[in-house]
Design a protein around this motif. Structure first.
Motif, mmCIF file in Angstrom:
data_model
loop_
_atom_site.group_PDB
_atom_site.id
_atom_site.type_symbol
_atom_site.label_atom_id
_atom_site.label_comp_id
_atom_site.label_asym_id
_atom_site.label_seq_id
_atom_site.Cartn_x
_atom_site.Cartn_y
_atom_site.Cartn_z
ATOM 1 N N UNK A 1 0.837 -1.215 0.000
ATOM 2 C CA UNK A 1 0.000 0.000 0.000
ATOM 3 C C UNK A 1 0.871 1.263 0.000
ATOM 4 N N UNK A 2 1.958 1.226 0.780
ATOM 5 C CA UNK A 2 2.882 2.363 0.833
ATOM 6 C C UNK A 2 3.537 2.616 -0.511
ATOM 7 N N UNK A 3 4.006 1.533 -1.147
ATOM 8 C CA UNK A 3 4.651 1.703 -2.460
ATOM 9 C C UNK A 3 3.654 2.240 -3.482
ATOM 10 N N UNK A 4 2.419 1.733 -3.410
ATOM 11 C CA UNK A 4 1.389 2.221 -4.349
ATOM 12 C C UNK A 4 1.081 3.706 -4.126
ATOM 13 N N UNK A 5 1.108 4.126 -2.856
ATOM 14 C CA UNK A 5 0.787 5.532 -2.542
ATOM 15 C C UNK A 5 1.754 6.490 -3.235
ATOM 16 N N UNK A 6 2.994 6.024 -3.477
ATOM 17 C CA UNK A 6 3.985 6.873 -4.147
ATOM 18 C C UNK A 6 4.294 6.383 -5.572
ATOM 19 N N UNK A 7 3.428 5.482 -6.092
ATOM 20 C CA UNK A 7 3.635 4.915 -7.440
ATOM 21 C C UNK A 7 5.044 4.347 -7.613
ATOM 22 N N UNK A 8 5.503 3.594 -6.616
ATOM 23 C CA UNK A 8 6.838 2.994 -6.667
ATOM 24 C C UNK A 8 6.753 1.587 -7.270
ATOM 25 N N UNK A 9 7.883 1.098 -7.759
ATOM 26 C CA UNK A 9 7.921 -0.228 -8.384
ATOM 27 C C UNK A 9 8.077 -1.290 -7.293
ATOM 28 N N UNK A 10 7.213 -2.286 -7.319
ATOM 29 C CA UNK A 10 7.179 -3.279 -6.231
ATOM 30 C C UNK A 10 8.445 -4.120 -6.151
ATOM 31 N N UNK A 11 9.087 -4.378 -7.294
ATOM 32 C CA UNK A 11 10.211 -5.318 -7.294
ATOM 33 C C UNK A 11 11.542 -4.661 -6.911
ATOM 34 N N UNK B 1 10.906 15.263 -2.706
ATOM 35 C CA UNK B 1 9.796 15.953 -2.039
ATOM 36 C C UNK B 1 10.362 16.991 -1.065
ATOM 37 N N UNK B 2 9.718 18.172 -1.024
ATOM 38 C CA UNK B 2 10.123 19.153 -0.008
ATOM 39 C C UNK B 2 9.736 18.636 1.368
ATOM 40 N N UNK B 3 8.550 18.023 1.412
ATOM 41 C CA UNK B 3 7.981 17.592 2.688
ATOM 42 C C UNK B 3 7.076 16.409 2.392
ATOM 43 N N UNK B 4 7.049 15.421 3.275
ATOM 44 C CA UNK B 4 6.166 14.269 3.059
ATOM 45 C C UNK B 4 4.975 14.383 4.001
ATOM 46 N N UNK B 5 3.798 14.631 3.431
ATOM 47 C CA UNK B 5 2.626 14.792 4.297
ATOM 48 C C UNK B 5 2.089 13.455 4.792
ATOM 49 N N UNK B 6 2.195 12.405 3.946
ATOM 50 C CA UNK B 6 1.724 11.093 4.406
ATOM 51 C C UNK B 6 2.919 10.241 4.832
ATOM 52 N N UNK B 7 3.508 10.644 5.954
ATOM 53 C CA UNK B 7 4.703 9.989 6.487
ATOM 54 C C UNK B 7 4.472 8.505 6.733
ATOM 55 N N UNK B 8 3.260 8.148 7.177
ATOM 56 C CA UNK B 8 3.000 6.735 7.485
ATOM 57 C C UNK B 8 3.209 5.866 6.247
ATOM 58 N N UNK B 9 2.736 6.345 5.086
ATOM 59 C CA UNK B 9 2.878 5.573 3.854
ATOM 60 C C UNK B 9 4.334 5.554 3.366
#
Length: 364
Positions: free
Chosen positions: A180-190, A248-256
């Motif tokens: 879910x965290x990787x998806x929140x930032x459109x990161x590659x799962x592998x 990012x200047x700042x990460x608002x969704x730190x949990x993800x």
């Protein structure tokens, strides 16, 4: 009675602001009718972050003493007097039932004014080495909530309660949210994800290091989630053009962001260290050498001494970074060991425990 009036003061950096907001949120959940007022330093980040969290804030004209002779130091006595007068006025108008300080310049005049009027008071010290404001206040406040053992040498022993540092509630539920965290930032799962945290304003030396290592990360199939801080965003944002880098200047969704990370490089401010214990990911600490009494190095060492993180001093980065990073990257055993050990140091009930102490003072 639950319509208490509560005043909170702390700021200058995220490390003082977020604990204060976490405490306020817990008070509000226990006493929905409580009236909460923050007091901060004018033109510091609390004037923006506290209203975003839904609370009122008053600003004082105050800043710290610079360690060298500067024009700002000449203004300090005037700022202090102005802040004490304004604090007294705020206290007389608001009439709080309790005053809570989480460190930073503004909490000095505010808590001083409150204690001189006999208002119950509590301070929360995040660091393993206290700042000057809290050291001065410790003689006058009723209780001192700390995050580390062994602070009797700075504070009156009978007032100390070891609670840990307040943590944002959303961080307690990130286990199992890696995808879910990787998806929140459109990161590659592998790919391995490396999260870089330089504090809310940014960390120049950490940013310089990351810039020189972007090719190395790419060749090792690592994607970088880089929080460079608002002071540096303009300088580094063009790296967003690289497919394996997000700046990012700042990460608002730190949990993800924490959930997405496989490894983390971070400064060692007290709040960050406490959060990273809860998050339980392998960490390389690069402490800022430019803080009072070098407390970031002391914070990091408290973790490293328990086999729970890696520490690289800024002065050793050129010689040591790739060696230490390779130790992490190429050994899943090392990553698991650090993860397991740092998680054991987490004090997850800190916010509750601090507000328990607040409640005791309110009911006295």
């Amino acid at each position: 009675m639950s319509n208490y009036k509560i005043i909170l003061s702390g700021g200058g950096t995220g490390g003082h602001i977020y604990p204060a907001i976490a405490i306020a949120n817990e008070i509000k959940s226990r006493f929905p009718d409580a009236e909460i007022l923050f007091v901060g330093a004018l033109d510091r980040m609390e004037m923006e972050k506290v209203p975003q969290a839904g609370y009122k804030i008053e600003g004082l004209w105050i800043s710290g003493i610079q360690r060298k002779l500067t024009l700002r130091n000449l203004a300090f006595p005037f700022k202090l007097v102005s802040s004490l007068l304004k604090s007294r006025k705020i206290i007389n108008t608001f009439k709080p039932d309790i005053a809570i300080g989480t460190g930073g310049f503004a909490s000095g005049p505010l808590l001083k004014s409150a204690t001189s009027k006999g208002i119950p008071s509590l301070i929360q010290e995040q660091n393993s080495y206290p700042g000057i404001t809290n050291k001065l206040l410790s003689k006058e406040v009723d209780k001192i909530c700390v995050a580390y053992e062994g602070l009797e040498k700075f504070f009156p022993k009978e007032k100390i309660i070891v609670t840990g540092n307040p943590i944002r509630k959303d961080l307690l539920g990130i286990d199992g949210k890696h995808i879910e965290g990787k998806d929140a930032f459109s990161l590659i799962h592998s790919k391995h994800t490396l999260l870089i945290l330089g504090g809310s304003l940014g960390a120049r030396r950490v940013n310089q290091l990351i810039e020189t290592q972007l090719e190395y990360f790419k060749s090792n199939n690592i994607q970088v989630l880089w929080q460079c801080g608002r002071l540096y965003y303009q300088q580094y944002k063009h790296y967003n053009e690289l497919e394996h880098v997000q700046v990012h200047a700042f990460l608002n969704n730190m949990d993800m962001a924490y959930a997405a990370a496989d490894m983390i490089i971070s400064r060692a401010g007290a709040s960050s260290v406490s959060e990273l214990c809860v998050v339980g990911k392998p960490v390389i600490f690069i402490p800022s050498p430019n803080v009072a009494e070098d407390h970031q190095t002391k914070n990091a060492k408290a973790i490293v001494d328990k086999g729970a993180a890696i520490l690289i001093k800024e002065s050793d980065l050129d010689a040591q970074f790739e060696i230490q990073f390779d130790r992490l990257l190429f050994s899943s055993e090392k990553r698991q060991e650090l993860s397991k050990n740092i998680k054991q140091l987490a004090l997850v009930n800190a916010t509750n425990d601090i507000v328990d102490e607040v409640e005791k003072l309110l009911k006295q």
